[in-house]
Design a protein around this motif. Structure first.
Motif, PDB file in Angstrom:
ATOM      1  N   TYR A 282      89.240 -55.663 -85.374  1.00  0.00           N
ATOM      2  CA  TYR A 282      88.951 -54.890 -84.170  1.00  0.00           C
ATOM      3  C   TYR A 282      87.574 -55.293 -83.666  1.00  0.00           C
ATOM      4  CZ  TYR A 282      86.862 -52.014 -87.884  1.00  0.00           C
ATOM      5  OH  TYR A 282      86.170 -51.589 -88.978  1.00  0.00           O
ATOM      6  N   SER A 283      87.269 -54.920 -82.443  1.00  0.00           N
ATOM      7  CA  SER A 283      86.002 -55.308 -81.824  1.00  0.00           C
ATOM      8  C   SER A 283      84.933 -54.248 -82.042  1.00  0.00           C
ATOM      9  CB  SER A 283      86.184 -55.535 -80.325  1.00  0.00           C
ATOM     10  OG  SER A 283      86.825 -56.773 -80.080  1.00  0.00           O
ATOM     11  N   THR A 284      83.712 -54.713 -82.222  1.00  0.00           N
ATOM     12  CA  THR A 284      82.526 -53.872 -82.321  1.00  0.00           C
ATOM     13  C   THR A 284      81.465 -54.535 -81.448  1.00  0.00           C
ATOM     14  OG1 THR A 284      83.125 -53.342 -84.598  1.00  0.00           O
ATOM     15  CG2 THR A 284      80.885 -52.815 -83.901  1.00  0.00           C
ATOM     16  N   ALA A 285      80.888 -53.792 -80.485  1.00  0.00           N
ATOM     17  CA  ALA A 285      80.053 -54.470 -79.482  1.00  0.00           C
ATOM     18  C   ALA A 285      79.044 -53.524 -78.860  1.00  0.00           C
ATOM     19  CB  ALA A 285      80.945 -55.073 -78.392  1.00  0.00           C
ATOM     20  N   HIS A 286      78.116 -54.116 -78.096  1.00  0.00           N
ATOM     21  CA  HIS A 286      77.175 -53.426 -77.213  1.00  0.00           C
ATOM     22  C   HIS A 286      76.265 -52.447 -77.950  1.00  0.00           C
ATOM     23  CE1 HIS A 286      79.849 -55.381 -74.580  1.00  0.00           C
ATOM     24  NE2 HIS A 286      80.757 -54.447 -74.537  1.00  0.00           N
ATOM     25  N   PRO A 287      75.396 -52.943 -78.817  1.00  0.00           N
ATOM     26  CA  PRO A 287      74.517 -52.049 -79.570  1.00  0.00           C
ATOM     27  C   PRO A 287      73.461 -51.399 -78.681  1.00  0.00           C
ATOM     28  CG  PRO A 287      73.886 -54.340 -79.902  1.00  0.00           C
ATOM     29  CD  PRO A 287      75.173 -54.358 -79.126  1.00  0.00           C
ATOM     30  N   ALA A 288      73.056 -50.191 -79.060  1.00  0.00           N
ATOM     31  CA  ALA A 288      71.973 -49.462 -78.400  1.00  0.00           C
ATOM     32  C   ALA A 288      71.244 -48.663 -79.469  1.00  0.00           C
ATOM     33  CB  ALA A 288      72.511 -48.544 -77.314  1.00  0.00           C
ATOM     34  N   LEU A 289      69.925 -48.567 -79.363  1.00  0.00           N
ATOM     35  CA  LEU A 289      69.126 -47.884 -80.373  1.00  0.00           C
ATOM     36  C   LEU A 289      68.640 -46.532 -79.868  1.00  0.00           C
ATOM     37  CD1 LEU A 289      66.943 -50.829 -81.708  1.00  0.00           C
ATOM     38  CD2 LEU A 289      68.525 -49.445 -83.082  1.00  0.00           C
ATOM     39  N   SER A 290      68.581 -45.562 -80.778  1.00  0.00           N
ATOM     40  CA  SER A 290      67.955 -44.280 -80.471  1.00  0.00           C
ATOM     41  C   SER A 290      66.443 -44.477 -80.384  1.00  0.00           C
ATOM     42  CB  SER A 290      68.291 -43.261 -81.557  1.00  0.00           C
ATOM     43  OG  SER A 290      67.779 -43.686 -82.820  1.00  0.00           O
ATOM     44  N   PRO A 291      65.706 -43.557 -79.756  1.00  0.00           N
ATOM     45  CA  PRO A 291      64.250 -43.733 -79.618  1.00  0.00           C
ATOM     46  C   PRO A 291      63.521 -43.905 -80.945  1.00  0.00           C
ATOM     47  CG  PRO A 291      65.021 -42.026 -78.137  1.00  0.00           C
ATOM     48  CD  PRO A 291      66.193 -42.391 -79.009  1.00  0.00           C
ATOM     49  N   ASP A 292      63.992 -43.228 -81.999  1.00  0.00           N
ATOM     50  CA  ASP A 292      63.337 -43.375 -83.306  1.00  0.00           C
ATOM     51  C   ASP A 292      63.890 -44.552 -84.102  1.00  0.00           C
ATOM     52  OD1 ASP A 292      65.832 -42.495 -84.134  1.00  0.00           O
ATOM     53  OD2 ASP A 292      65.120 -40.562 -84.872  1.00  0.00           O
ATOM     54  N   GLU A 293      64.844 -45.275 -83.520  1.00  0.00           N
ATOM     55  CA  GLU A 293      65.441 -46.474 -84.116  1.00  0.00           C
ATOM     56  C   GLU A 293      66.150 -46.193 -85.446  1.00  0.00           C
ATOM     57  OE1 GLU A 293      62.348 -49.425 -84.222  1.00  0.00           O
ATOM     58  OE2 GLU A 293      62.288 -49.593 -82.030  1.00  0.00           O
ATOM     59  N   GLN A 294      66.559 -44.955 -85.645  1.00  0.00           N
ATOM     60  CA  GLN A 294      67.280 -44.586 -86.862  1.00  0.00           C
ATOM     61  C   GLN A 294      68.788 -44.488 -86.646  1.00  0.00           C
ATOM     62  OE1 GLN A 294      65.546 -41.071 -88.614  1.00  0.00           O
ATOM     63  NE2 GLN A 294      63.475 -41.919 -88.584  1.00  0.00           N
ATOM     64  N   ILE A 295      69.225 -44.628 -85.390  1.00  0.00           N
ATOM     65  CA  ILE A 295      70.655 -44.561 -85.065  1.00  0.00           C
ATOM     66  C   ILE A 295      70.996 -45.740 -84.165  1.00  0.00           C
ATOM     67  CG2 ILE A 295      72.487 -43.255 -83.926  1.00  0.00           C
ATOM     68  CD1 ILE A 295      70.981 -40.706 -84.626  1.00  0.00           C
ATOM     69  N   LEU A 296      72.087 -46.396 -84.467  1.00  0.00           N
ATOM     70  CA  LEU A 296      72.613 -47.467 -83.618  1.00  0.00           C
ATOM     71  C   LEU A 296      73.899 -46.969 -82.971  1.00  0.00           C
ATOM     72  CD1 LEU A 296      72.063 -50.563 -82.977  1.00  0.00           C
ATOM     73  CD2 LEU A 296      73.947 -51.006 -84.556  1.00  0.00           C
ATOM     74  N   TYR A 297      73.932 -46.984 -81.649  1.00  0.00           N
ATOM     75  CA  TYR A 297      75.137 -46.637 -80.902  1.00  0.00           C
ATOM     76  C   TYR A 297      75.865 -47.933 -80.533  1.00  0.00           C
ATOM     77  CZ  TYR A 297      72.996 -42.022 -80.361  1.00  0.00           C
ATOM     78  OH  TYR A 297      72.428 -40.796 -80.610  1.00  0.00           O
ATOM     79  N   PHE A 298      77.189 -47.859 -80.425  1.00  0.00           N
ATOM     80  CA  PHE A 298      77.952 -49.052 -80.064  1.00  0.00           C
ATOM     81  C   PHE A 298      79.336 -48.652 -79.566  1.00  0.00           C
ATOM     82  CE2 PHE A 298      78.742 -48.201 -84.540  1.00  0.00           C
ATOM     83  CZ  PHE A 298      80.107 -48.383 -84.685  1.00  0.00           C
ATOM     84  N   ALA A 299      80.074 -49.644 -79.039  1.00  0.00           N
ATOM     85  CA  ALA A 299      81.448 -49.434 -78.572  1.00  0.00           C
ATOM     86  C   ALA A 299      82.403 -50.159 -79.508  1.00  0.00           C
ATOM     87  CB  ALA A 299      81.615 -49.953 -77.145  1.00  0.00           C
ATOM     88  N   SER A 300      83.584 -49.574 -79.695  1.00  0.00           N
ATOM     89  CA  SER A 300      84.554 -50.196 -80.595  1.00  0.00           C
ATOM     90  C   SER A 300      85.949 -49.659 -80.303  1.00  0.00           C
ATOM     91  CB  SER A 300      84.187 -49.904 -82.054  1.00  0.00           C
ATOM     92  OG  SER A 300      85.117 -50.505 -82.939  1.00  0.00           O
ATOM     93  N   ASN A 301      86.955 -50.453 -80.716  1.00  0.00           N
ATOM     94  CA  ASN A 301      88.345 -49.988 -80.685  1.00  0.00           C
ATOM     95  C   ASN A 301      88.900 -49.913 -82.101  1.00  0.00           C
ATOM     96  OD1 ASN A 301      88.549 -52.698 -81.282  1.00  0.00           O
ATOM     97  ND2 ASN A 301      90.006 -53.192 -79.655  1.00  0.00           N
ATOM     98  N   ARG A 302      88.025 -49.600 -83.044  1.00  0.00           N
ATOM     99  CA  ARG A 302      88.415 -49.499 -84.446  1.00  0.00           C
ATOM    100  C   ARG A 302      89.426 -48.378 -84.664  1.00  0.00           C
ATOM    101  NH1 ARG A 302      83.940 -49.282 -87.834  1.00  0.00           N
ATOM    102  NH2 ARG A 302      83.015 -50.717 -86.306  1.00  0.00           N
ATOM    103  N   PRO A 303      90.118 -48.359 -85.812  1.00  0.00           N
ATOM    104  CA  PRO A 303      91.050 -47.263 -86.100  1.00  0.00           C
ATOM    105  C   PRO A 303      90.349 -45.907 -85.985  1.00  0.00           C
ATOM    106  CG  PRO A 303      91.337 -49.030 -87.690  1.00  0.00           C
ATOM    107  CD  PRO A 303      90.129 -49.399 -86.862  1.00  0.00           C
TER     108      PRO A 303
END
Length: 645
Positions: A282-303
């Protein structure tokens, strides 16, 4: 929009034709389609359709191919043929057809098809959002004036998209001159694969002189959507499943997307590794960081994904390891596409979606990330940054309110272009009021006041001060509800529509006490808001709605066995004084009889009628039985009293 980057899941199937030659052509087209080679599939299907061949499945695939490449005019053309060919479609096709129609300005037709979608997909969150927000287009267009937008000045005739700023450089993806000797064009887009480019930016974020970015990061496949840590020493980015010269494929032999991490050493990006929650399947893409850099947000079509692609978050541990990805949930994700997340330094999440109500295609939406990790109300970012086409790839500097986004709207140079913007603060209002006792007018200090959105979701809570005052800062042009609660009082809630300009809105709330303090001489009926026991006209038998009020009096008498009441019935001045006196007396006695029949001893009850002899205003009629008073004024005189003796 190029959906290698958008991450869309497609349901694929095959169909057959009678002629052997046609079978071969369609089979080849399906093979390309299942591997996302849309350019070839479109050509084959269109040729067949133009020869007069008709198939619902073929029209589906033609519509999808154009829809996912953001050519909504042609998508609408093929979905219309599908719509005409079959009376019943899967809900998804009503939705895509409506989105396509809306994107080309056919809003009336789009509304009719959306109605079909809503009827077919009552459990689809997109249908519910449309039902709960019927005036969403007005709200979107009401935001005009927030953004000043211009072409970023670095676009090519190819696809340019996605934005990140680091070390006074704008880093973005582009399909310009990335094709080398022997490098093939991507079969889906008809363009070369994208590489990362960088353009210098000044203090106003005006970019210039784009050049290809670090060769250690760029490969012969797609690179896109980088995000950098604040120290500019770590980069997360999207790439096709390719590392160290090896290309990974899923079970269908398709090369999907993964997120990679690179480290800056001696001004060069090195140590490119893939993140552990990637998969070949499956795809995992488009990372984004929280202001404190402790969380990574991303898009996916995983199960476990709710729609075609969802937004997720994953914890970045202090030792550099990662937690388990967590779906952002139904407040953010829909059955459609949610992708391209970005988080500002003031914890505002921006993302692209075609599942939330918008103008067509992908729109940019925003929601506040609360301190507990939950999200505020999702809001369309307005009719300037959004268009009937695809709008995505948002980036904003929280301090300067300058930034970039990507769109394939009309008037651009290429298939996707980067636009630069300056934004104003959104229109805000101060919502304030005072919480008081409805009977005494006393301030209700420390009352709990809750602010709710249009869907009645709680979005903020505060405590009234010692004078019963509360305040909230709210958005203009929105509908809210305010709820007040206090111990021993009945909660009260009221809805308010906020004006389109800055200022103040005052909402005072008066609460009724649930603990009524009474003494001898007080009217027990006031504890329950009983103003009058209703009887049929000119009669003294107890009506059904009157019995409900009398049940309240009965309960109070049962709870307080020593309480005695004098029941007094009053009329207005219409009819003669003699008639009114007799009628009111019969009604008082009928009330006593009802309570007595329910078990209250006669010794605890007295009563009489007073007719029109104790009017509470100047609405007398004698001697003519005529009055110029309003019905409301007469109503004040028609009352029942339960005086504690």
């Amino acid at each position: 929009m190029r959906n290698t980057i958008l991450i869309t899941i497609l349901s694929l199937s095959f169909f057959s034709w009678n002629a052997h030659a046609q079978k071969a052509k369609v089979s080849a087209a399906n093979k390309n389609y299942s591997n996302y080679a849309y350019v070839d599939a479109i050509q084959t299907y269109e040729r067949l359709a133009n020869k007069g061949y008709a198939s619902a499945e073929m029209f589906q695939k033609l519509g999808n191919a154009y829809y996912f490449n953001a050519d909504f005019e042609k998508a609408a053309q093929w979905y219309e043929k599908l719509y005409q060919m079959q009376s019943e479609l899967e809900p998804e096709y009503y939705y895509r057809y409506a989105q396509s129609l809306k994107s080309i300005g056919k809003t009336k037709e789009a509304a009719q098809v959306l109605a079909k979608f809503e009827g077919k997909a009552s459990n689809d969150s997109r249908a519910k959002r449309l039902q709960n927000n019927t005036d969403y287009l007005e709200e979107i267009k009401a935001n005009i004036g927030i953004y000043t937008i211009e072409n970023a000045g670095i676009n090519s005739r190819f696809s340019d998209y996605g934005s990140a700023v680091v070390d006074n450089k704008l880093v973005f993806a582009s399909a310009r001159d990335t094709g080398g000797v022997g490098q093939r064009k991507h079969s889906w887009t008809g363009e070369h694969f994208t590489n990362l480019y960088a353009a210098g930016v000044n203090g106003d974020l005006i970019p210039s002189d784009p050049k290809r970015y670090d060769a250690n990061v760029n490969s012969k496949f797609h690179e896109a959507t980088p995000v950098f840590t604040k120290d500019a020493k770590t980069m997360y980015f999207t790439r096709n499943n390719y590392l160290d010269g090896k290309k990974g494929k899923d079970a269908n032999k398709v090369t999907l997307l993964k997120i990679y991490k690179a480290t800056l050493v001696n001004e060069r990006w090195t140590n490119v590794i893939e993140l552990p929650f990637n998969s070949d399947q499956y795809s995992t893409a488009h990372p984004a960081l929280s202001p404190d850099e402790q969380i990574l947000y991303f898009a996916s079509n995983r199960p476990g994904t709710l729609g075609q692609s969802d937004l997720y978050k994953v914890a970045i541990n202090s030792d550099g390891t990662f937690g388990q990805p967590i779906n952002l949930g139904t407040e953010i994700n829909t059955e459609g596409r949610e992708t391209f997340p970005f988080v500002t330094n003031d914890n505002q999440l921006y993302f692209a979606s075609d599942g939330h109500p918008g103008l067509g295609g992908l729109d940019i939406f925003t929601a506040k990330i609360n301190t507990d990790g939950s999200f505020g109300e999702v809001e369309n970012d307005g009719a300037e940054v959004n268009s009937p086409k695809d709008d995505f790839g948002y980036y904003r500097d929280s301090e300067t309110n300058r930034g970039f986004f990507t769109s394939n709207r009309e008037g651009g140079l290429g298939s996707d272009d980067i636009y630069r913007f300056t934004s104003k603060s959104r229109c805000k209002q101060l919502l304030k009021g005072q919480i008081t006792d409805s009977a005494t007018g006393e301030f209700l200090a420390r009352a709990t006041v809750t602010l709710l959105n249009k869907q009645y979701k709680e979005i903020a809570t505060t405590t009234a001060d010692t004078q019963g005052n509360y305040t909230f800062t709210i958005d203009c042009r929105r509908t809210y509800s305010v709820r007040a609660q206090q111990k021993d009082y009945t909660p009260k809630e009221t809805k308010i529509k906020i004006a389109a300009t800055s200022g103040e809105t005052v909402v005072d709330l008066q609460l009724e006490s649930t603990v009524c303090k009474v003494a001898i001489g007080d009217d027990l009926g006031k504890c329950f808001g009983i103003k009058m026991i209703y009887f049929d006209l000119d009669k003294s038998n107890i009506r059904g709605e009157a019995a409900l009020d009398l049940e309240k009096i009965l309960d109070a008498l049962q709870q307080h066995p020593t309480m005695k009441l004098d029941i007094r019935s009053h009329t207005d001045c219409r009819q003669t004084a003699k008639y009114n006196m007799a009628l009111s007396d019969r009604r008082a006695k009928a009330t006593i009889a009802w309570l007595n029949a329910k078990g209250i001893d006669k010794s605890r009850l007295t009563g009489k009628g007073y007719g029109e002899s104790q009017l509470v205003n100047d609405c007398g009629c004698e001697p003519t039985n005529a009055s110029t008073c309003s019905e409301e004024q007469h109503q004040m005189n028609r009352r029942s009293e339960f005086i504690i003796t």
